[in-house]
Design an enzyme around this catalytic site. Structure first.
Site, mmCIF file in Angstrom:
data_model
loop_
_atom_site.group_PDB
_atom_site.id
_atom_site.type_symbol
_atom_site.label_atom_id
_atom_site.label_comp_id
_atom_site.label_asym_id
_atom_site.label_seq_id
_atom_site.Cartn_x
_atom_site.Cartn_y
_atom_site.Cartn_z
ATOM 1 N N GLU A 1 -1.507 -8.658 -8.934
ATOM 2 C CA GLU A 1 -2.456 -9.415 -8.127
ATOM 3 C C GLU A 1 -3.570 -9.950 -9.023
ATOM 4 O OE1 GLU A 1 -3.643 -6.207 -5.632
ATOM 5 O OE2 GLU A 1 -1.541 -5.716 -5.368
ATOM 6 N N GLU B 1 2.385 -4.034 -3.370
ATOM 7 C CA GLU B 1 2.567 -3.086 -4.473
ATOM 8 C C GLU B 1 4.014 -2.629 -4.604
ATOM 9 O OE1 GLU B 1 0.029 -3.017 -2.418
ATOM 10 O OE2 GLU B 1 -1.757 -3.098 -3.684
ATOM 11 N N ASP C 1 -4.926 4.381 -7.287
ATOM 12 C CA ASP C 1 -4.910 4.700 -5.853
ATOM 13 C C ASP C 1 -3.915 3.808 -5.095
ATOM 14 O OD1 ASP C 1 -7.850 6.229 -5.797
ATOM 15 O OD2 ASP C 1 -7.747 4.538 -7.181
ATOM 16 N N PHE C 2 -3.718 2.584 -5.572
ATOM 17 C CA PHE C 2 -2.801 1.663 -4.884
ATOM 18 C C PHE C 2 -1.336 1.955 -5.224
ATOM 19 C CE2 PHE C 2 -6.246 -1.896 -5.358
ATOM 20 C CZ PHE C 2 -7.134 -1.115 -4.639
ATOM 21 N N MET D 1 0.185 4.452 -4.751
ATOM 22 C CA MET D 1 0.832 5.242 -3.692
ATOM 23 C C MET D 1 1.676 4.365 -2.783
ATOM 24 S SD MET D 1 -2.191 7.806 -2.700
ATOM 25 C CE MET D 1 -3.268 8.412 -3.990
ATOM 26 N N HIS E 1 -10.750 4.436 -4.409
ATOM 27 C CA HIS E 1 -10.795 3.704 -5.684
ATOM 28 C C HIS E 1 -11.309 4.550 -6.840
ATOM 29 C CE1 HIS E 1 -10.675 0.537 -2.631
ATOM 30 N NE2 HIS E 1 -10.249 -0.301 -3.550
#
Lengths: 318, 328
Positions: free
Chosen positions: B30, B61, B86-87, B89, B130
């Site tokens: 992104e 993601e 964190d993203f 996941m 975050h």
């Protein structure tokens, strides 16, 4: 479609059917160490799609993926030996029934997580495009996967990037034990293509000629840089989700009705009507497929298991 | 020739040089394109290589991670930017079930040479979604390699190794380190995966620290030196497979071990290192080893609470003093 192709489609379907029925026997005899998901009754989809693929085109498949491997050209012996956990299997016993690979003929993996093969096929198509080839990737998945986020993210991305990928949704009416009508917002999964601005079509997945025609159109789009297509092929899962599943969740009469619309029987009758095939030709083809499946089963059972310590090959240790 | 540049510049230079060397390397994620990424890691690369190799993606993601797998299987070398650990996941299946396993389950018929880049750790009130340091999840997944550089030099040498490696590598970028400066050779160089570095030599106690904790530990070591305590600081740099030999050598010398890490205590990297040392060098340990980690809680937003739960140099020094005062 010429006559040779018509017969070839029948042969592929027979090969898949006989291999799966052999596996059902092997499972009952304790030769398969886990419950396999058999493809019986859905053969027209693998056959109709893969017949037009080149050897350098690639596919990803699912937990119910034996048929796709055979249709793409994997020798029956290698598939059955892998399902029987033998060293001679296509992955040396590391993969098993849900993880079959043969990349040199484009079998880039049957994948055990529902939906997970869809982005992988999308990435394969991305590489094909970046490498400036006209190769095509095919992602086989089920109606269950069409309700998974992987489906949405992949179709959107493939459309945005105009990737050479064909999404083949085999709607066999059940996601494990849950019927498609209880779990899916649309009547036709093919309609979901509209959300991604790509063509979507719903065909009778038990009619190999319909699958073939839909694939022909999708392939021509993919090869010429026009992007992805969604094909929904409606079929019926005549076996349980896995061997040993009594499938008590079926509606009454459903299975009998599905058995009457068998893909092999349909194509056989059609070829006989068209004068391409005689009853005795069919019997000969069926016998040939059966003999090959029996031979493959014997090969698998006679093959050694891998040595236990081979488990650690390919894994970094501290 | 070495010059003093920032961590983020070193990382970018490593990626640029690999992209110049190998046309199969590309970056997707992104905002990696003209925008130059969330923290400007790819700033200027799109102008040089174009949008075909700096591929902006939707916020998908799972699809980013999964298409990277497919492309890698076909001979490309994708660098997939998942932006924040964190993203990741949202992409766990593709990272841990697909990228990590396909080479194995195919019996080596396919390989998956890709890099998942993610920013990690505390910065300023980034709060619960975050601020994560969840790398122990990846360490616990056979088939993945995990890298966490602490200096600009390591950032460059390790990104080059990660890109060249034939297995999936999780490359972690600590948000507090992006602007740290250090000497970095201009020419391309690779720091082998699985090789630790002794960042400071000492004789009384070994600290094994990762990421931003390395700098905290060096600051603490400096202060402790004035008290006559000599601390050795080891940065494993690669968290999996980690360099057990260098850690054992140090502990055999100092007899004391403190693990400082930003992840959580239970089943974390620090617990693993302590277990490894106890299993292999128990006879060298003069006192029970300890670990200093982020407290076992969701990361709070408000600065006083946030500062309270994370390690800092003062806490590292305190932990060293406490360990050395504990009963032998």
């Amino acid at each position: 479609m010429d006559n040779a192709m018509k017969v070839r489609l029948l042969e592929t379907m027979l090969n898949i059917r006989k291999a799966e029925l052999q596996l059902a026997i092997l499972y009952k005899n304790g030769k398969v160490p886990c419950a396999a998901h058999l493809y019986e009754g859905q053969e027209a989809i693998a056959a109709g799609v893969c017949a037009q693929l080149r050897v350098d085109d690639c596919l990803t498949s699912t937990h119910r993926g034996h048929g796709h491997c055979i249709a793409k050209g994997m020798p029956m012996k290698e598939m059955i030996a892998e399902v029987c956990a033998r060293k001679t299997g296509c992955c040396g016993g590391k993969g098993g029934t849900m993880h079959l690979f043969k990349p040199d003929i484009g079998v880039m993996g049957t994948i055990g997580i529902v939906g997970a093969g869809i982005p992988v096929a999308t990435g394969i198509a991305l590489a094909m495009k970046m490498q400036k080839t006209d190769r095509v990737a095919v992602s086989f998945f089920g109606d269950g996967a069409a309700n998974n986020g992987a489906f949405h993210e992949s179709l959107n991305l493939a459309s945005v990037w105009k990737l050479p990928v064909i999404f083949v949704c085999e709607n066999n009416r059940y996601a494990t034990s849950v019927a498609v009508w209880r779990s899916t917002s649309v009547e036709k999964i093919g309609d979901r293509a509209a959300s991604y601005s790509i063509p979507g079509v719903t065909v009778d997945g038990n009619c190999v000629d319909e699958v073939y025609a839909a694939t022909e159109a999708a392939l021509s789009r993919a090869r010429t840089g026009q992007g992805p297509t969604l094909i929904e092929a409606v079929t019926y899962r005549v076996r349980g989700h896995y061997e040993g599943d009594d499938a008590a969740y079926r509606k009454q009469g459903e299975l009998t009705e599905a058995r009457e619309h068998d893909p092999i029987e349909y194509w056989k009758q059609k070829l006989i009507e068209d004068g391409v095939l005689r009853e005795e030709d069919f019997a000969a083809l069926a016998a040939k497929a059966e003999a090959e499946a029996e031979e493959a089963a014997a090969f698998a059972v006679d093959s050694p298991f891998p040595a236990p310590e081979e488990a650690l090959i390919l894994t970094a240790q501290i | 020739m070495a010059r003093r540049i920032r961590f983020i510049e070193a990382l970018r230079e490593g990626m640029r040089q690999e992209m110049e060397r190998d046309p199969s390397v590309f970056i997707m994620g992104e905002g990696v394109g003209p925008h130059g990424s969330a923290f400007k890691q790819t700033d200027g690369l799109c102008a040089q290589f174009g949008e075909e190799r700096l591929r902006d993606t939707p916020i998908s993601e799972l699809a980013i991670a999964g298409t990277a797998v497919g492309a890698a299987m076909m001979g490309m070398r994708p660098i997939a930017d998942l932006m924040w650990i964190d993203f990741s996941m949202l992409a766990m299946d593709q990272i841990c079930n697909q990228a990590a396993k396909l080479r194995y389950i195919s019996n080596g018929q396919v390989k998956v040479p890709l890099v998942y880049r993610m920013s990690t750790g505390k910065s300023k009130s980034n709060a619960a979604h975050h601020s994560g340091s969840f790398y122990s999840w990846f360490i616990n997944t056979p088939g993945l390699k995990v890298v966490l550089p602490s200096t600009p030099n390591d950032a460059k040498g390790l990104i080059i190794s990660a890109i060249r490696d034939d297995d999936p590598v999780i490359y972690l970028e600590h948000k507090l380190l992006f602007n740290v400066r250090g000497d970095v050779p201009e020419e391309p160089f690779a720091i082998p995966l699985g090789v630790a570095e002794v960042k400071r030599e000492g004789t009384d106690l070994t600290i094994v620290a990762t990421g931003a904790m390395v700098g905290f530990s060096l600051t603490a070591a400096e202060a402790l030196a004035k008290e006559g305590i000599s601390v050795e600081v080891i940065d494993p740099r690669t968290l999996m497979p980690y360099d057990g030999a260098t850690i054992l050598t140090s502990v055999r010398k100092t007899g004391n071990l403190l693990c400082v890490e930003e992840g959580f205590r239970y089943c974390g990297f620090g617990s693993e290192i302590i277990a490894f040392v106890v299993e292999n060098a128990m006879d060298s340990l003069r006192r029970p080893p300890r670990q200093l980690t982020t407290m076992h809680t969701t990361i709070p937003f408000s600065p006083p609470m946030e500062d309270y739960v994370f390690p800092n140099p003062e806490r590292v020094a305190a932990a060293v003093r406490a360990l050395l005062k504990s009963e032998a």
